[in-house]
Design a protein around this motif. Structure first.
Motif, PDB file in Angstrom:
ATOM      1  N   HIS A 126       0.847  -1.331  -0.024  1.00  0.00           N
ATOM      2  CA  HIS A 126       0.003  -0.093   0.087  1.00  0.00           C
ATOM      3  C   HIS A 126       0.858   1.087  -0.121  1.00  0.00           C
ATOM      4  CE1 HIS A 126      -4.020  -1.600   0.348  1.00  0.00           C
ATOM      5  NE2 HIS A 126      -3.464  -2.480   1.074  1.00  0.00           N
ATOM      6  N   ARG A 127       2.037   1.061  -0.466  1.00  0.00           N
ATOM      7  CA  ARG A 127       2.918   2.128  -0.864  1.00  0.00           C
ATOM      8  C   ARG A 127       3.605   2.876   0.740  1.00  0.00           C
ATOM      9  NH1 ARG A 127      -0.956   5.111  -5.008  1.00  0.00           N
ATOM     10  NH2 ARG A 127      -0.898   3.084  -6.638  1.00  0.00           N
ATOM     11  N   MET A 128       3.501   2.199   1.767  1.00  0.00           N
ATOM     12  CA  MET A 128       4.336   2.666   3.036  1.00  0.00           C
ATOM     13  C   MET A 128       5.624   2.196   2.911  1.00  0.00           C
ATOM     14  SD  MET A 128       1.298   1.375   5.788  1.00  0.00           S
ATOM     15  CE  MET A 128       2.022   2.358   7.193  1.00  0.00           C
ATOM     16  N   SER A 129       6.323   3.190   3.659  1.00  0.00           N
ATOM     17  CA  SER A 129       7.736   2.731   3.797  1.00  0.00           C
ATOM     18  C   SER A 129       8.100   1.506   4.722  1.00  0.00           C
ATOM     19  CB  SER A 129       8.533   3.803   4.341  1.00  0.00           C
ATOM     20  OG  SER A 129       8.192   4.175   5.616  1.00  0.00           O
ATOM     21  N   GLN A 130       8.884   0.888   4.600  1.00  0.00           N
ATOM     22  CA  GLN A 130       9.314  -0.471   5.552  1.00  0.00           C
ATOM     23  C   GLN A 130       8.984   0.164   6.984  1.00  0.00           C
ATOM     24  OE1 GLN A 130      13.004  -2.256   5.397  1.00  0.00           O
ATOM     25  NE2 GLN A 130      11.897  -4.215   6.071  1.00  0.00           N
ATOM     26  N   SER A 131       9.621   1.243   7.339  1.00  0.00           N
ATOM     27  CA  SER A 131       9.868   1.841   8.695  1.00  0.00           C
ATOM     28  C   SER A 131       8.373   2.212   9.214  1.00  0.00           C
ATOM     29  CB  SER A 131      10.620   2.999   9.015  1.00  0.00           C
ATOM     30  OG  SER A 131      10.306   4.257   8.156  1.00  0.00           O
ATOM     31  N   ALA A 132       7.547   3.094   8.259  1.00  0.00           N
ATOM     32  CA  ALA A 132       6.261   3.335   8.587  1.00  0.00           C
ATOM     33  C   ALA A 132       5.372   2.238   9.061  1.00  0.00           C
ATOM     34  CB  ALA A 132       5.502   4.213   7.614  1.00  0.00           C
ATOM     35  N   ALA A 133       5.572   1.438   7.817  1.00  0.00           N
ATOM     36  CA  ALA A 133       4.597   0.140   8.017  1.00  0.00           C
ATOM     37  C   ALA A 133       4.984  -0.944   9.476  1.00  0.00           C
ATOM     38  CB  ALA A 133       4.918  -0.886   6.850  1.00  0.00           C
ATOM     39  N   ARG A 134       6.264  -0.729   9.670  1.00  0.00           N
ATOM     40  CA  ARG A 134       6.690  -1.618  11.032  1.00  0.00           C
ATOM     41  C   ARG A 134       6.114  -0.893  12.156  1.00  0.00           C
ATOM     42  NH1 ARG A 134      10.283  -5.273  12.750  1.00  0.00           N
ATOM     43  NH2 ARG A 134      11.042  -4.976  14.957  1.00  0.00           N
ATOM     44  N   LYS A 135       6.343   0.504  12.203  1.00  0.00           N
ATOM     45  CA  LYS A 135       5.511   1.206  13.310  1.00  0.00           C
ATOM     46  C   LYS A 135       4.316   1.045  13.489  1.00  0.00           C
ATOM     47  CE  LYS A 135       5.754   5.735  15.323  1.00  0.00           C
ATOM     48  NZ  LYS A 135       4.219   5.974  15.604  1.00  0.00           N
ATOM     49  N   GLY A 136       3.643   1.140  12.223  1.00  0.00           N
ATOM     50  CA  GLY A 136       2.032   0.959  12.275  1.00  0.00           C
ATOM     51  C   GLY A 136       1.575  -0.098  12.890  1.00  0.00           C
ATOM     52  N   ALA A 137       2.268  -1.219  12.196  1.00  0.00           N
ATOM     53  CA  ALA A 137       1.844  -2.610  12.638  1.00  0.00           C
ATOM     54  C   ALA A 137       2.084  -2.884  14.228  1.00  0.00           C
ATOM     55  CB  ALA A 137       2.543  -3.730  11.790  1.00  0.00           C
ATOM     56  N   LEU A 138       3.167  -2.569  14.609  1.00  0.00           N
ATOM     57  CA  LEU A 138       3.543  -2.737  16.057  1.00  0.00           C
ATOM     58  C   LEU A 138       2.448  -2.063  16.982  1.00  0.00           C
ATOM     59  CD1 LEU A 138       7.292  -2.588  16.083  1.00  0.00           C
ATOM     60  CD2 LEU A 138       6.055  -4.436  16.774  1.00  0.00           C
ATOM     61  N   ASP A 139       2.017  -0.775  16.358  1.00  0.00           N
ATOM     62  CA  ASP A 139       0.943  -0.035  17.334  1.00  0.00           C
ATOM     63  C   ASP A 139      -0.299  -0.712  17.290  1.00  0.00           C
ATOM     64  OD1 ASP A 139      -0.121   2.435  18.510  1.00  0.00           O
ATOM     65  OD2 ASP A 139      -1.304   2.556  16.688  1.00  0.00           O
TER      66      ASP A 139
END
Length: 294
Positions: A99-112
């Motif tokens: 969905h065009r998220m950066s890896q770091s943003a996706a990881r942070k969002g997933a962890l949250d």
């Protein structure tokens, strides 16, 4: 706003969805209800482009829905669509990047999201090792991760315990507060009643009722409850009154005309005290049963 206009799907000679039309307003939750086989999942799949429509269209803010616009949607299918043998966090990050998220943003969002669903300690676990309820939590996280512009959720509360339901409700309310239109199907009518601004009732592929809770209640059969002393059995003999139930001092009534309600109230007061005389506000569950039985 998401607008469904005359959406139809045929499978050979069978019409599974027949000219279905409804709106999903921005910043509101719309409940999509109906019996198994009513056409809810087929309609949602057509909205998402997973299934082509035989006719009709879907609009977003007045424009035909494109594949690019759909890519910003959050979709949760009734059948789980994740990878059972992959670690939870890895696949959520992968889906976020799709969905065009950066890896770091996706990881942070997933962890949250995993933390909010009580799964912070299970990030490295394979999906198949989780209970069905926890797998449902991960599926919801996948739909919400990229902060979608529209949410289409097919039975999102299925298999969730009360704590997870509350977490899910909080997340959905955050999304609607940000202006996101949310359409979700559910057989849990108490949740639809509790959460939804609007409801669409589907039966045999057709919309048989839709509108806000107040709209639907206004169309419902007008019933009243009266509680008198000492006994309400005499209401059976009153003209213009349909007695639906009597239990001691309390009766549930339906009136043929407004004047009949006033005549009954006057008769009750002449007989003694009236402790209650009020309209009954039907739940959406009762409205659903009423319209599907018609």
């Amino acid at each position: 706003m998401l607008q469904v206009q005359n959406l139809t799907r045929r499978f050979g000679e069978k019409t599974a969805v027949d000219a279905v039309s409804f709106d999903v307003p921005s910043g509101q939750m719309t409940g999509f209800v109906g019996a198994n086989g009513a056409g809810k999942t087929t309609t949602m799949r057509m909205i998402m482009g997973v299934l082509s429509a035989s006719s009709g269209e879907v609009l977003l803010d007045g424009s035909p829905l494109t594949a690019d616009a759909r890519s910003s949607f959050g979709y949760m299918p009734e059948e789980r669509g994740l990878y059972p043998k992959q670690p939870i966090l890895d696949q959520l990050v992968y889906l976020g990047q799709l969905h065009r998220m950066s890896q770091s943003a996706a990881r942070k969002g997933a962890l949250d999201l995993l933390d909010r669903f009580g799964l912070a300690g299970r990030t490295k676990d394979k999906l198949e090792s989780l209970s069905l309820g926890n797998q449902q939590r991960v599926q919801i996280a996948a739909a919400l991760l990229h902060r979608p512009s529209v949410l289409i959720l097919d039975e999102p509360f299925s298999g969730l315990d009360p704590v997870a339901v509350d977490s899910m409700v909080e997340l959905l309310r955050e999304r609607t507060a940000a202006g996101v239109p949310v359409l979700f199907s559910s057989h849990q009518l108490d949740l639809v009643d509790r959460l939804c601004d609007n409801m669409v009732v589907l039966q045999q592929g057709r919309v048989i009722a839709s509108g806000t809770g107040d709209d639907l209640r206004a169309r419902a059969v007008n019933r009243h409850r009266i509680t008198v002393s000492p006994d309400a059995g005499w209401v059976r003999d009153e003209p213009g009154v349909r007695v639906l139930d009597v239990a001691g001092p309390t009766a549930i009534l339906q009136f043929d005309d407004p004047a009949a309600s006033q005549r009954l109230l006057a008769a009750a007061l002449s007989r003694g005290s009236v402790e209650e005389f009020a309209p009954i506000r039907p739940s959406l569950s009762e409205i659903y049963r009423e319209v599907t039985a018609a």
